[in-house]
Design a protein around this motif. Structure first.
Motif, PDB file in Angstrom:
ATOM      1  N   TYR A 246      -0.664  14.598  21.389  1.00  0.00           N
ATOM      2  CA  TYR A 246      -0.771  14.378  19.950  1.00  0.00           C
ATOM      3  C   TYR A 246      -2.216  14.017  19.596  1.00  0.00           C
ATOM      4  N   LEU A 247      -2.580  14.287  18.371  1.00  0.00           N
ATOM      5  CA  LEU A 247      -3.798  13.715  17.810  1.00  0.00           C
ATOM      6  C   LEU A 247      -3.377  12.510  16.981  1.00  0.00           C
ATOM      7  N   ARG A 248      -4.021  11.378  17.239  1.00  0.00           N
ATOM      8  CA  ARG A 248      -3.686  10.138  16.538  1.00  0.00           C
ATOM      9  C   ARG A 248      -4.846   9.765  15.608  1.00  0.00           C
ATOM     10  N   LEU A 249      -4.556   9.738  14.328  1.00  0.00           N
ATOM     11  CA  LEU A 249      -5.540   9.337  13.323  1.00  0.00           C
ATOM     12  C   LEU A 249      -5.186   7.938  12.836  1.00  0.00           C
ATOM     13  N   THR A 250      -6.132   7.008  13.003  1.00  0.00           N
ATOM     14  CA  THR A 250      -5.924   5.630  12.567  1.00  0.00           C
ATOM     15  C   THR A 250      -6.944   5.273  11.503  1.00  0.00           C
ATOM     16  N   VAL A 251      -6.468   4.745  10.381  1.00  0.00           N
ATOM     17  CA  VAL A 251      -7.342   4.280   9.304  1.00  0.00           C
ATOM     18  C   VAL A 251      -7.014   2.814   9.043  1.00  0.00           C
ATOM     19  N   SER A 252      -7.985   1.938   9.306  1.00  0.00           N
ATOM     20  CA  SER A 252      -7.789   0.492   9.145  1.00  0.00           C
ATOM     21  C   SER A 252      -8.731  -0.050   8.087  1.00  0.00           C
ATOM     22  N   ASP A 253      -8.293  -1.103   7.420  1.00  0.00           N
ATOM     23  CA  ASP A 253      -9.162  -1.766   6.440  1.00  0.00           C
ATOM     24  C   ASP A 253      -9.045  -3.273   6.597  1.00  0.00           C
ATOM     25  N   THR A 254      -9.988  -3.994   6.021  1.00  0.00           N
ATOM     26  CA  THR A 254     -10.008  -5.457   6.072  1.00  0.00           C
ATOM     27  C   THR A 254      -9.635  -6.045   4.717  1.00  0.00           C
ATOM     28  N   GLY A 255      -8.789  -5.341   3.980  1.00  0.00           N
ATOM     29  CA  GLY A 255      -8.371  -5.778   2.655  1.00  0.00           C
ATOM     30  C   GLY A 255      -7.347  -6.904   2.692  1.00  0.00           C
ATOM     31  N   PRO A 256      -6.704  -7.163   1.564  1.00  0.00           N
ATOM     32  CA  PRO A 256      -5.769  -8.298   1.463  1.00  0.00           C
ATOM     33  C   PRO A 256      -4.462  -8.117   2.203  1.00  0.00           C
ATOM     34  N   GLY A 257      -4.181  -6.913   2.685  1.00  0.00           N
ATOM     35  CA  GLY A 257      -2.934  -6.674   3.407  1.00  0.00           C
ATOM     36  C   GLY A 257      -1.758  -6.423   2.486  1.00  0.00           C
ATOM     37  N   ILE A 258      -0.599  -6.208   3.084  1.00  0.00           N
ATOM     38  CA  ILE A 258       0.611  -5.857   2.341  1.00  0.00           C
ATOM     39  C   ILE A 258       1.719  -6.829   2.717  1.00  0.00           C
ATOM     40  N   GLU A 259       2.477  -7.277   1.727  1.00  0.00           N
ATOM     41  CA  GLU A 259       3.614  -8.153   1.991  1.00  0.00           C
ATOM     42  C   GLU A 259       4.620  -7.451   2.908  1.00  0.00           C
ATOM     43  N   ARG A 260       5.185  -8.202   3.847  1.00  0.00           N
ATOM     44  CA  ARG A 260       6.155  -7.635   4.790  1.00  0.00           C
ATOM     45  C   ARG A 260       7.331  -6.996   4.047  1.00  0.00           C
ATOM     46  N   SER A 261       7.730  -7.597   2.941  1.00  0.00           N
ATOM     47  CA  SER A 261       8.885  -7.087   2.198  1.00  0.00           C
ATOM     48  C   SER A 261       8.618  -5.743   1.543  1.00  0.00           C
ATOM     49  N   LEU A 262       7.334  -5.373   1.429  1.00  0.00           N
ATOM     50  CA  LEU A 262       6.977  -4.117   0.762  1.00  0.00           C
ATOM     51  C   LEU A 262       6.661  -2.989   1.736  1.00  0.00           C
ATOM     52  N   LEU A 263       6.573  -3.296   3.032  1.00  0.00           N
ATOM     53  CA  LEU A 263       6.149  -2.285   4.006  1.00  0.00           C
ATOM     54  C   LEU A 263       7.086  -1.083   4.037  1.00  0.00           C
ATOM     55  N   GLU A 264       8.385  -1.312   3.861  1.00  0.00           N
ATOM     56  CA  GLU A 264       9.336  -0.210   3.924  1.00  0.00           C
ATOM     57  C   GLU A 264       9.258   0.698   2.703  1.00  0.00           C
ATOM     58  N   ARG A 265       8.575   0.272   1.644  1.00  0.00           N
ATOM     59  CA  ARG A 265       8.532   1.035   0.401  1.00  0.00           C
ATOM     60  C   ARG A 265       7.207   1.760   0.166  1.00  0.00           C
ATOM     61  N   VAL A 266       6.196   1.501   0.995  1.00  0.00           N
ATOM     62  CA  VAL A 266       4.862   2.024   0.696  1.00  0.00           C
ATOM     63  C   VAL A 266       4.809   3.554   0.705  1.00  0.00           C
ATOM     64  N   PHE A 267       5.749   4.208   1.403  1.00  0.00           N
ATOM     65  CA  PHE A 267       5.739   5.672   1.463  1.00  0.00           C
ATOM     66  C   PHE A 267       6.667   6.312   0.426  1.00  0.00           C
ATOM     67  N   GLU A 268       7.276   5.504  -0.433  1.00  0.00           N
ATOM     68  CA  GLU A 268       8.137   6.050  -1.474  1.00  0.00           C
ATOM     69  C   GLU A 268       7.291   6.694  -2.578  1.00  0.00           C
ATOM     70  N   PRO A 269       7.731   7.842  -3.114  1.00  0.00           N
ATOM     71  CA  PRO A 269       6.994   8.451  -4.233  1.00  0.00           C
ATOM     72  C   PRO A 269       6.942   7.509  -5.433  1.00  0.00           C
TER      73      PRO A 269
END
Length: 465
Positions: A246-269
């Motif tokens: 596989y080719l693995r593309l990783t994009v990381s940032d040092t921003g404020p982060g995301i609440e754990r409760s919202l992680l499951e929804r970030v890919f929703e349209p």
């Protein structure tokens, strides 16, 4: 108050009346039994009344719970329908603008390719023109993806060197970032290629980098882009992918982060944590959709105050397939008289000039009726008809059929800005040559050579056959 709420209140009132009447009747009945001294009967009947009341209350509670679940399900279905309507609207819009947008891209690519023919190798001008042409081709691919989305189909994929695409995205992103955001990258694809459209990989990287930059636009920070080849084995496969390279593309940032409760929804349209009007909520959804279509996946790891890391896995192999836009070198010249018909005047002007520079005589018109009139005046004077498939009044197929009544052997090339799906409306036995706009000069010349035969082909830049 909704319908289920109203029914619930009525049911409770009815239950209260029934229980009140039952208690009143029980009171009278108990008094009567006491007078007769029938205490055993009293206890028996009291037990029956109590059990009946409990059953009634339990039944009402169960009914109410089912009503609440049905109401929640109805709201969920309505939400999905609204989301589907939005996506359908996007698809309809894509289909509506595709023709005009592809015509504009055809003009841009045509003039750029003409300018490249005269630009000195290695010059800054040539480099700038090549960037313009590359951007126009990416825009073309984006339109094709939108059309594929609108029609439920997929575009053509090639064995792609993803590293070059990622480097291009990083270059473009770095130029547009504020000084407060640092972007660093490491690209090592290990010689692997992914079977994808260039625009698909471009979109994945662009959306992830844009998402990271937006997360840090207030306080600044650092974005790290890393592409590398990895091998996933059958054991310890946390991403649930088939074993392989596989080719693995990783994009990381040092921003404020995301609440754990919202992680499951970030890919929703349409899901976004940004203020209304500040984002569409489609970027990460697009990344998820493309990764899934390519047989891969995307994961996210984040916590408040710790930034976010998005990781995309794409199946890869060492198989090499051609992916270029065509062979280098001068475009072959030719000869013959061409009748070119398209309702876009700028496109007619551009194509006429290109073909004239290549040695052809061109009659370019924007109206099918005018083309018909010119042809009838000299049916034997034309070697080829090139016509747009969809035009006001009379389309390319109708025009070609009318002209062939005067000259049955007339070669015809049809062009369309509505994508390759438009081929379904064309009789390919009668009209085998159908080009999808925007197209390059070299592709147009190649198909012209096939349509006309020896009359159009191959002379070098000096004019010798």
């Amino acid at each position: 108050m909704n319908a289920w709420g109203g029914r619930g209140v009525l049911a409770l009132v009815a239950a209260w009346l029934v229980i009140s009447l039952a208690l009143a009747a029980a009171h009278l009945y108990v008094g009567h039994l006491l007078e007769l001294g029938l205490l055993a009967d009293l206890l028996t009947h009291a037990t029956v009344l109590f059990a009946g009341g409990v059953v009634a209350i339990v039944a009402i509670a169960i009914w109410r719970r089912r009503a609440q679940r049905a109401e929640a399900r109805r709201r969920e279905v309505e939400s999905h329908l609204r989301r589907a309507e939005r996506l359908e609207a996007v698809g309809t819009l894509a289909g509506g603008i595709a023709h005009d947008f592809n015509n504009a891209l055809f003009v841009i690519t045509g003039y750029t390719e003409m300018a490249l023919e005269h630009a000195a190798p290695g010059s800054t001008l040539r480099s700038d023109l090549e960037e313009v042409l590359a951007s126009a081709r990416r825009s073309r691919d984006l339109v094709r993806q939108l059309l594929a989305f609108a029609r439920g189909s997929s575009g053509e994929r090639v064995a792609l060197q993803a590293g070059s695409v990622i480097k291009e995205v990083v270059k473009l992103m770095r130029a547009g970032l504020p000084p407060s955001i640092e972007l660093v990258s490491t690209v090592d694809d290990g010689g692997l290629r992914v079977y994808a459209q260039p625009t698909e990989v471009h979109q994945i990287a662009t959306h992830l980098c844009t998402n990271a930059a937006q997360a840090m636009e207030a306080g600044g920070g650092r974005i790290e882009v890393d592409l590398r080849a990895v091998e996933i084995g059958p054991q310890g496969n946390a991403v649930a992918l088939a074993p392989g390279e596989y080719l693995r593309l990783t994009v990381s940032d040092t921003g404020p982060g995301i609440e754990r409760s919202l992680l499951e929804r970030v890919f929703e349209p349409f899901f976004t944590t940004r203020a209304p009007g500040a984002g569409t909520g489609m970027g990460l959804s697009v990344v998820h959709g493309i990764a899934a279509r390519l047989g891969g996946t995307v994961t996210v790891d984040s916590a408040p105050g710790e930034g976010a890391t998005f990781t995309v896995y794409l199946p890869a192999s060492r198989e090499i397939r051609p992916e270029g836009e065509g062979a280098a070198g001068p475009v072959p010249r030719g000869e013959g008289r061409i009748l070119f018909v398209d309702d876009d005047r700028a496109l007619v002007t551009m194509v006429s000039r290109i073909l004239e520079e290549l040695g052809f005589e061109v009659d370019g018109v924007t109206d099918a009726a005018e083309a018909l009139e010119r042809f009838r005046a000299d049916p034997g004077g034309y070697d080829l008809l090139i016509a747009d498939l969809v035009m006001p009044g009379m389309g390319g197929c109708e025009l070609a059929a009318d002209l062939r009544r005067h000259r049955p052997e007339l070669p015809v090339i049809l062009c369309t800005g509505h994508g390759s799906a438009a081929a379904g409306s064309v009789d390919r036995e009668e009209f085998p040559f159908l080009l999808v706009k925007p197209l390059g000069i070299r592709e147009l010349r190649r198909v012209m050579g096939q349509a006309i035969g020896p009359a159009a082909g191959g002379r070098d830049s000096s004019g010798a056959k």
